[in-house]
Enzyme design. Structure first.
Site, PDB file in Angstrom:
ATOM      1  N   CYS A  46      -3.767  20.352 -55.216  1.00 12.05           N
ATOM      2  CA  CYS A  46      -4.186  20.109 -56.612  1.00 12.05           C
ATOM      3  C   CYS A  46      -3.261  19.722 -57.381  1.00 12.05           C
ATOM      4  O   CYS A  46      -3.651  18.645 -57.853  1.00 12.05           O
ATOM      5  CB  CYS A  46      -4.506  21.532 -57.254  1.00 12.05           C
ATOM      6  SG  CYS A  46      -5.620  22.483 -56.425  1.00 12.05           S
ATOM      7  N   THR A  47      -2.074  19.667 -57.268  1.00 10.18           N
ATOM      8  CA  THR A  47      -0.769  19.006 -58.053  1.00 10.18           C
ATOM      9  C   THR A  47      -1.149  17.594 -57.580  1.00 10.18           C
ATOM     10  O   THR A  47      -1.115  16.792 -58.639  1.00 10.18           O
ATOM     11  CB  THR A  47       0.371  19.696 -57.504  1.00 10.18           C
ATOM     12  OG1 THR A  47       0.458  21.033 -57.915  1.00 10.18           O
ATOM     13  CG2 THR A  47       1.440  19.096 -58.208  1.00 10.18           C
TER      14      THR A  47
END
Ligand code: BEZ
Length: 213
Positions: A46-47
């Protein structure tokens, strides 16, 4: 549980986000929209995805697209995580992230798939046209980060086919030949596509992308 289908009207909502309280339709205005969900804050894939989306700011702006992300974590978590994203992905997150702690929006958009995870959202993507109709839905598993080039490619196709009676073939990219809709006769195609067309089969006719000089 919602069962959104292509062509449906995107549900509107009010939500707490990393940029304050936002009404989805007001945020979109007359733009195209991308709404995409993430399993959780402070997770590696997600980062990288949020960093990648932030780096496409100019490409989204060129296409008049507004972006909104979502995860089921809270506003304070989002704000602190954004600092990490900016630092590690060398960018600045430039769109709001919905803090969907009560899962209101996740349920509205069917972003929780219980056989994958009871609690976390999967990687859903919705592309929404200016008339608020849903034009694209893709669902990825948590373990696979999205391909933002593919989202831009689909938006290019959607914006082209919204204005011309064409469709885009497999692996098409902006600038390549497109196919003429089968409903158009050769006579009409000659008038509609002054650059001409190749008839490979009666149902397969190729023409240069019509909105380019
Ligand atoms: C990730 O974003 O890295 C991730 C999130 C949930 C499950 C697996 C990976």
């Amino acid at each position: 549980m919602s069962t959104i289908k292509l062509g449906d009207k995107a549900p509107n909502f009010d939500a707490e986000t990393s940029e304050g309280k936002i009404n989805f339709y007001e945020y979109l205005g007359d733009s195209w929209g991308i709404l995409f969900s993430h399993p959780a804050d402070y997770t590696p894939v997600c980062t990288t995805e949020l960093g990648a989306a932030a780096k496409y700011k100019d490409e989204f702006a060129k296409r008049n697209v507004k972006v909104m992300a979502l995860s089921v974590d809270g506003v304070e978590s989002h704000k602190a995580w954004i600092k990490d994203i900016n630092e590690t992905q060398h960018t600045e997150v430039n769109f709001p992230i919905i803090a969907d702690e009560d899962k209101k929006v996740s349920n509205l958009y069917d972003m929780i798939h219980p056989n994958a995870s009871d609690t976390l959202t999967v990687r859903s993507v919705y592309v929404i046209a200016p008339d608020k109709s849903i034009k694209l839905m893709i669902t990825y598993p948590a373990s696979t980060g999205r391909n933002f080039e593919e989202l831009l490619r689909v938006i290019d196709s959607l914006q082209l086919t919204a204005n011309y009676k064409v469709a885009t073939p497999a692996n098409w990219k902006h600038g390549e030949e497109v196919v003429i809709s089968p409903s158009i006769s050769n006579e009409d195609a000659t008038k509609m596509f002054p650059k001409g067309f190749k008839e490979v089969k009666s149902y397969l006719r190729l023409t240069p992308q019509p909105n380019l000089d």
